[in-house]
Design an enzyme around this catalytic site. Structure first.
Site, PDB file in Angstrom:
ATOM      1  N   ALA A 241      36.963  47.526  47.844  1.00 24.14           N
ATOM      2  CA  ALA A 241      36.761  46.692  46.663  1.00 24.14           C
ATOM      3  C   ALA A 241      35.477  47.061  45.923  1.00 24.14           C
ATOM      4  O   ALA A 241      34.711  47.930  46.345  1.00 24.14           O
ATOM      5  CB  ALA A 241      36.742  45.223  47.075  1.00 24.14           C
ATOM      6  N   HIS A 242      35.256  46.363  44.811  1.00 23.98           N
ATOM      7  CA  HIS A 242      34.126  46.699  43.935  1.00 23.98           C
ATOM      8  C   HIS A 242      32.778  46.456  44.612  1.00 23.98           C
ATOM      9  O   HIS A 242      32.610  45.552  45.411  1.00 23.98           O
ATOM     10  CB  HIS A 242      34.216  45.941  42.607  1.00 23.98           C
ATOM     11  CG  HIS A 242      34.290  44.454  42.737  1.00 23.98           C
ATOM     12  ND1 HIS A 242      34.498  43.632  41.656  1.00 23.98           N
ATOM     13  CD2 HIS A 242      34.194  43.623  43.800  1.00 23.98           C
ATOM     14  CE1 HIS A 242      34.515  42.374  42.045  1.00 23.98           C
ATOM     15  NE2 HIS A 242      34.335  42.344  43.346  1.00 23.98           N
TER      16      HIS A 242
END
Length: 356
Positions: A241-242
């Site tokens: 994920a980011h």
């Protein structure tokens, strides 16, 4: 097509091994002990494989000096300290490499993009504005590089890969089919019962010698960048994920998911199907066994587990019943019972003079 042959003495030289036997023997490939033929080179990685080695038809064997002594019936050897490492090195000799250069006629490349003359751009590749592709890099068919993406030297980008979000890849990066690098991170602000999308303004930075498998998603950061340091290796079907930061030489097996803004240290191993919650920190040299779920920081190196191993079905059902019963009993009550049992044991030991 003529198959490339390699002399045994040449192969021994490549792995800095000691040749024993006939150096002029020609080999067309590597093979397993079980399936090797006389024109194949194989390796013995430990004593547990000696029985297979004794009946193998291979023309030569990569072994340690100690293992060779158990194979007196064999004639041709490459002696090394680490047979598995020597095998890994020689796989690159026999690997079928793409030697083409240039740009296929069906590719679509923005005039501002800078493409090395020694790179290969396959059919139906799309490369956007201000992109850079380095020397000897191969980009296979139907791959898309959005604007401002940079790919370094000696990289391999397989078919149907998407690289977006102004991502930057350094040298010798390998990305396999259908992976997305730099896609939009999963960021939303809740307000009055609705989710409000947060534009993801960061990027993805990938270091040297990184390998990413098929069907992976590595999202760009919301503000800061998502970072994979040098030497990271990632299996298929992994979600990153980011704003995640993964330290150098960390290995992540299939079906792992890492939530946003988590930092994983150097030289870590995440076995299959591990989950890591967001905004956590994992120290260097940590190993997570399969199906582990990380919900808090790990500050010390070591091996950690939380996945439940396989039970026979009826045993599993009984175990779950006991777990539920245990959960219904307050911890203070359990502690009191244990203290009472301990007091009874000590009383019996004292009465019957059992203590030594």
């Amino acid at each position: 097509m003529k198959v490339q042959q390699y002399r045994l003495d040449e192969l021994a030289h490549l792995v800095k091994g000691e040749l024993i036997g006939e150096g002029s023997l020609q080999f067309s490939n590597l093979a397993s002990l079980e399936n090797a033929e006389v024109n194949h080179l194989t390796f013995v990685n430990g004593e547990k494989h000696l029985d297979q080695a004794k009946v193998s038809r291979a023309g030569a064997y990569i072994v340690t000096a100690a293992l060779k002594e158990h194979l007196p019936e064999k004639d041709n050897f490459i002696i090394v300290d680490n047979p598995y490492l020597a095998f890994a090195i020689l796989t690159h000799v026999f690997d079928k490499k793409i030697s083409s250069t240039g740009i296929e006629s069906t590719a679509r490349i923005h005039p501002s993009a800078v493409i090395s003359e020694t790179a290969y751009i396959g059919h139906y590749v799309v490369i956007g504005e201000n992109c850079v592709v380095g020397d000897n890099t191969v980009i296979q068919s139907h791959t898309k590089l959005d604007d401002n993406v940079e790919v370094g030297k000696d990289c391999f980008i397989d078919s149907y890969v998407t690289i977006t979000g102004s991502s930057k890849l350094r040298d010798r990066v390998r990305i396999h089919s259908s992976t997305v690098i730099g896609g939009e991170g999963f960021g939303f602000a809740p307000y009055q019962g609705k989710w409000h999308r947060i534009a993801q303004l960061g990027s993805v930075l990938i270091g040297n010698d990184v390998r990413i498998g098929s069907n992976c998603s590595i999202d760009r950061g919301a503000l800061d960048n998502t970072i994979l340091e040098d030497g990271v290796i990632i299996d298929n079907l992994v979600q990153i994920a980011h704003n995640v930061h993964i330290g150098s030489n960390t290995a992540i097996a299939a079906k792992c998911g890492i939530a946003g803004s988590t930092k994983i240290g150097k030289n870590c191993i995440l076995a299959g199907a591990c989950g890591v919650a967001g905004h956590l920190s994992i120290a260097d040299n940590v190993t997570l066994t399969g199906m582990s779920m990380v919900t808090k920081n790990i500050s010390e190196a070591g091996t950690y587990s939380s996945g439940t191993g396989l039970f026979e079905n009826n045993h599993w059902k009984k175990t779950i019943v006991r777990l539920r019963q245990l959960a219904d009993v307050p911890l203070t009550q359990i502690t009191k019972r244990l203290d009472h049992i301990q007091a009874q044991i000590e009383s019996l030991e004292s009465t019957f003079n059992l203590r030594k």
